[in-house]
Design a protein around this motif. Structure first.
Motif, PDB file in Angstrom:
ATOM      1  N   ALA A   1     -12.534  37.162 -11.061  1.00  0.00           N
ATOM      2  CA  ALA A   1     -11.266  37.026 -11.791  1.00  0.00           C
ATOM      3  C   ALA A   1     -11.386  37.619 -13.193  1.00  0.00           C
ATOM      4  CB  ALA A   1     -10.867  35.559 -11.860  1.00  0.00           C
ATOM      5  N   ARG A   2     -12.530  37.406 -13.827  1.00  0.00           N
ATOM      6  CA  ARG A   2     -12.715  37.950 -15.172  1.00  0.00           C
ATOM      7  C   ARG A   2     -12.766  39.471 -15.137  1.00  0.00           C
ATOM      8  NH1 ARG A   2     -16.982  35.515 -19.554  1.00  0.00           N
ATOM      9  NH2 ARG A   2     -16.277  36.727 -21.362  1.00  0.00           N
ATOM     10  N   ASP A   3     -13.456  40.037 -14.151  1.00  0.00           N
ATOM     11  CA  ASP A   3     -13.529  41.488 -14.033  1.00  0.00           C
ATOM     12  C   ASP A   3     -12.149  42.098 -13.798  1.00  0.00           C
ATOM     13  OD1 ASP A   3     -16.257  41.381 -14.375  1.00  0.00           O
ATOM     14  OD2 ASP A   3     -16.731  41.502 -12.238  1.00  0.00           O
ATOM     15  N   LEU A   4     -11.359  41.407 -12.972  1.00  0.00           N
ATOM     16  CA  LEU A   4     -10.039  41.934 -12.630  1.00  0.00           C
ATOM     17  C   LEU A   4      -9.062  41.900 -13.808  1.00  0.00           C
ATOM     18  CD1 LEU A   4      -9.597  40.337  -9.081  1.00  0.00           C
ATOM     19  CD2 LEU A   4      -9.783  42.788  -9.587  1.00  0.00           C
ATOM     20  N   THR A   5      -9.309  41.065 -14.775  1.00  0.00           N
ATOM     21  CA  THR A   5      -8.353  40.901 -15.881  1.00  0.00           C
ATOM     22  C   THR A   5      -8.913  41.333 -17.232  1.00  0.00           C
ATOM     23  OG1 THR A   5      -9.058  38.594 -16.191  1.00  0.00           O
ATOM     24  CG2 THR A   5      -7.192  38.978 -14.717  1.00  0.00           C
ATOM     25  N   SER A   6      -9.984  42.101 -17.219  1.00  0.00           N
ATOM     26  CA  SER A   6     -10.580  42.516 -18.493  1.00  0.00           C
ATOM     27  C   SER A   6     -10.580  44.032 -18.691  1.00  0.00           C
ATOM     28  CB  SER A   6     -12.032  41.992 -18.585  1.00  0.00           C
ATOM     29  OG  SER A   6     -12.816  42.482 -17.515  1.00  0.00           O
ATOM     30  N   ASP A   7      -9.987  44.796 -17.743  1.00  0.00           N
ATOM     31  CA  ASP A   7      -9.979  46.252 -17.909  1.00  0.00           C
ATOM     32  C   ASP A   7      -8.924  46.661 -18.930  1.00  0.00           C
ATOM     33  OD1 ASP A   7      -7.416  47.487 -16.279  1.00  0.00           O
ATOM     34  OD2 ASP A   7      -8.063  45.519 -15.544  1.00  0.00           O
TER      35      ASP A   7
END
Length: 587
Positions: A78-84
Motif C-alpha cells: 500500500a505504501r509503494d502504491l501511494t508514494s510515487d
C-alpha cells in the motif's frame, strides 16, 4: 488562398492541449488503478490486525507469525502504491488532494507500525505471557520485566509516533467513507499505543514499585466524579496499599472525616493558589483540584503522613468509573445493601447510595466495603487479560494518576499520561485543557455533561487557537424535591437546590494569551492565572436544571494557530464529546 491547414501556432496549441489531456487521462487511470490496489491492501491490513490481536491474546504465536508477515507485505505494498510522484502530485489538487494525502498517510502509518512495532511485540509475546502479565496466586512475577522492557519501548515509540501522525490527518477534508476509515485508524492506533505504552511503563516501573527491591507503601485515593475536581473528583475515601515482592495488600482505610481541615495550609504553587486560594492545602477533599498531579500527589502523601505517620512511596488516584471497567473483568460485586453489576455500579456509587444510605458516616463505610471488595476481586478472581485491558482503558481516559516519591520513577511517570501532568507542546502539536471544579458543595455532577470543540486558524490576521466548552445540567426539573438533600446540597452553600455551580478553567497553548473571551456571546468577569507558560481563564457558572451554557476562549501569539490541537479535559462520569471544527472567529 488557404490550403486548409491550421496556422502553426494553433496546431501547436492543439497538440499541447491534446498531450495534456492524454497525460491527464493516463494519470487518472494510473492513480485509480493504484488506488484500488492500495485500498485493497489496507483492507487486508485491517483484517489481519484483528486476527493478529486475537492470536496473541490466545497465545497462538505460531499462528501470529504468518499473520504479521502478511500484514507487513500488504502495508508495504500500500505504501509503494501511494508514494510515487504521480500519486503525490494529485495530493495538491484542490478538493481531491486531501483524499490522496490521507490514503498515502494511512499506508505509511500502517507500514511503519508493521515494521517497527509488530516485530518487537511478537518477540515479547514469545518470551513473556502478555495475557497474564506474570500474575499468579495474588502476586506478580517481577523477574521477566527487565527482559521485555527494551522491545516494548521500541514498540511503544513506534506506536506513539504513528498516533501523532494519524491525529494530523485532516479527516474532515476527505470523502465520508475515507473520513470514517481515518477515524477508525486513529482509534485503533490510539488503543494500541495506550496498551503498549502502559505495558512498557509497567516493565520499567513495576519491578521497583511493587517491592522488588524492598517494601513499598502507597496511598490510594478514590475520587468521586459526582463532585468534580480537576483530576476527576473529590477524594471520597483513602487507603494504604503495601507492596512487597510483587504482592499487594490493602491496609488502613480512612475517609475524609479522618482528615479535618488544617489551620495552616500546606505549601502550594502560585498557580494553584491563584485558581483555588489555599483550599487544596487545607482540605483533603480539594487536593485533586490541583491541575498538576505531581503537586497533588505529594500533597496527598503529606496529609496521610501528617495523620498516620510512616513513609509514603507514592500516591495512586483513581475515579469511580475505574470500578466499572474493572468489574467488566471481575464480575458482580456485593457491598452494603447493594449488589452491583458493571452496568449499575456507577449509578449506585454516585447516585443511589445517597437515597438508600442517608447518613454520611454510613456512606463512608459502604464505600470502603465496595473498594475492599473490588480490590480483592481484582487480585484474586478476575481474568488477567481483561483486567489489563480495563486498567489500560482507564489510563487512556485519564482516570488513573500516579505520583512517586522516588525521583527516577517520577521522571518516567511525568513523561506518560499516568503522571497526570500537562504535556509539553511540540513542533507538531499543542495542548489545551478544560478543568471542572464543583462549588455546589454536593453531588450534582452526576447530572452534568460537557462537549469541547477546538479550532485553529487566523482571526484578524493573527494565528488563533479557539476552545469552545458547552456545559449542561441534565438534572430533572423537580431536582430540588426529588433528589436527596445530600445530592443537591439543599442550598447550604448558597446554590439553589437542583442547580449546579462550577468553576470552568480553560488553558491555552504554551506562550499564547487570551484575545477573546465570551460566554454565550457576552463578555463577563473572569479569573485569569498562569499554569507554567500557559494562560488560564476561569469562569464561575451557575446552571439550573435543564440549562446549558457555552464558553469560548481564543488564544493568540506563540503556540497558537497552525499546529494540531489536542484537548485534555477533566474526566467526567460520561466522557465529554471532543471534536474539531472550522474556526469561526468570536472577535
Amino acid at each position: 488562398m488557404s490550403d486548409g491547414r491550421l496556422p502553426r501556432r494553433r496546431r501547436w496549441i492543439g497538440w499541447t492541449v491534446g498531450l495534456v489531456l492524454t497525460l491527464l487521462v493516463l494519470a487518472i487511470g494510473w492513480v485509480a488503478i493504484r488506488g484500488i490496489g492500495a485500498v485493497s491492501d489496507l483492507q487486508l491490513v485491517a483484517k489481519g490486525a484483528s486476527q493478529l490481536k486475537d492470536a496473541i491474546a490466545e497465545g497462538d504465536l505460531d499462528g501470529a507469525e504468518p499473520i504479521a508477515e502478511s500484514i507487513a507485505g500488504n502495508a508495504r505494498s500500500a505504501r509503494d502504491l501511494t508514494s510515487d510522484p504521480v500519486w503525490q502530485a494529485f495530493g495538491y489538487v484542490p478538493w481531491l488532494g486531501p483524499n490522496f494525502r490521507a490514503v498515502s498517510d494511512v499506508a505509511e502509518i500502517a507500514d511503519d507500525v508493521s515494521a517497527d512495532a509488530l516485530a518487537p511485540l511478537l518477540g515479547v509475546a514469545a518470551d513473556f505471557d502478555l495475557g497474564s502479565l506474570g500474575f499468579a496466586d495474588g502476586a506478580i512475577d517481577l523477574e521477566p520485566f527487565a527482559e521485555i522492557e527494551k522491545p516494548l519501548g521500541a514498540a511503544s515509540a513506534a506506536l506513539t509516533a504513528a498516533e501523532q501522525r494519524a491525529q494530523q490527518i485532516d479527516a474532515d477534508a476527505t470523502l465520508p467513507p475515507l473520513a470514517e476509515a481515518v477515524r477508525e485508524l486513529r482509534g485503533s492506533v490510539t488503543e494500541a499505543a495506550t496498551v503498549v505504552g502502559s505495558l512498557h511503563g509497567a516493565a520499567v516501573l513495576l519491578p521497583t514499585m511493587l517491592g522488588g527491591d524492598g517494601p513499598r507503601d502507597y496511598v490510594l485515593a478514590m475520587q468521586n466524579n459526582a463532585e468534580l475536581r480537576s483530576s476527576g473528583g473529590i477524594i471520597g475515601s483513602i487507603a494504604l496499599l503495601h507492596a512487597e515482592g510483587g504482592r499487594i495488600t490493602l491496609g488502613t482505610q480512612a475517609s475524609t472525616r479522618d482528615f479535618p481541615g488544617l489551620d495552616t495550609a500546606l505549601p502550594l504553587s502560585e498557580s494553584t493558589v491563584a485558581l483555588f486560594d489555599d483550599r487544596p492545602g487545607r482540605y483533603l477533599q480539594n487536593i485533586t483540584s490541583i491541575p498538576d498531579f505531581a503537586e497533588a500527589g505529594a500533597t496527598i502523601a503529606a496529609r496521610w503522613q501528617g495523620r498516620f505517620g510512616g513513609e509514603i512511596d507514592g500516591v495512586i488516584a483513581v475515579d469511580a468509573v475505574v470500578a466499572e471497567h474493572l468489574m467488566e473483568a471481575t464480575g458482580d460485586l456485593s457491598f452494603g445493601p447493594f449488589t452491583a453489576t458493571p452496568e449499575t455500579i456507577i449509578s449506585i456509587l454516585l447516585s443511589e447510595i445517597y437515597a438508600a444510605v442517608p447518613d454520611p458516616a454510613a456512606q463512608d463505610d459502604v464505600f470502603a466495603q465496595a473498594a475492599s471488595g473490588l480490590f480483592g476481586a481484582a487480585l484474586s478472581g478476575g481474568d488477567t487479560k481483561a483486567l489489563i485491558g480495563a486498567l489500560a482503558e482507564s489510563a487512556g481516559e485519564g482516570r488513573i494518576r500516579i505520583w512517586s516519591a522516588h525521583e527516577d520513577e517520577e521522571a518516567v511517570l511525568t513523561a506518560s499520561a499516568l503522571g497526570g501532568t500537562i504535556p509539553k507542546d511540540s513542533a507538531d502539536a499543542t495542548y489545551v485543557g478544560v478543568l471542572m471544579n464543583d462549588t455546589t458543595g454536593a453531588k450534582m455532577d452526576y447530572y452534568t455533561r460537557a462537549s469541547v470543540v477546538t479550532a485553529i486558524g487566523s482571526c484578524q490576521g493573527e494565528a488563533t487557537t479557539q476552545v469552545r466548552v458547552t456545559w449542561t445540567n441534565t438534572a430533572p426539573s423537580d431536582a430540588a424535591t426529588s433528589l436527596p438533600p445530600y445530592v443537591t446540597g439543599a442550598g447550604y452553600y448558597g446554590v439553589p437546590a437542583g442547580s449546579v455551580r462550577t468553576l470552568i478553567a480553560v488553558y491555552g497553548p504554551e506562550g499564547a494569551t487570551p484575545s477573546h473571551i465570551d460566554r454565550d456571546g457576552d463578555e463577563e468577569s473572569v479569573q485569569t492565572a498562569m499554569l507554567g507558560d500557559r494562560s488560564v481563564v476561569q469562569h464561575e457558572v451557575l446552571l439550573a436544571p435543564g440549562e446549558s451554557t457555552t464558553i469560548t476562549v481564543e488564544f493568540q501569539g506563540d503556540g497558537a494557530g497552525a499546529r494540531l490541537t489536542e484537548a485534555i479535559v477533566t474526566p467526567l462520569i460520561e466522557a465529554p464529546e471532543i471534536s474539531r471544527e472550522e474556526l469561526r472567529c468570536g472577535s
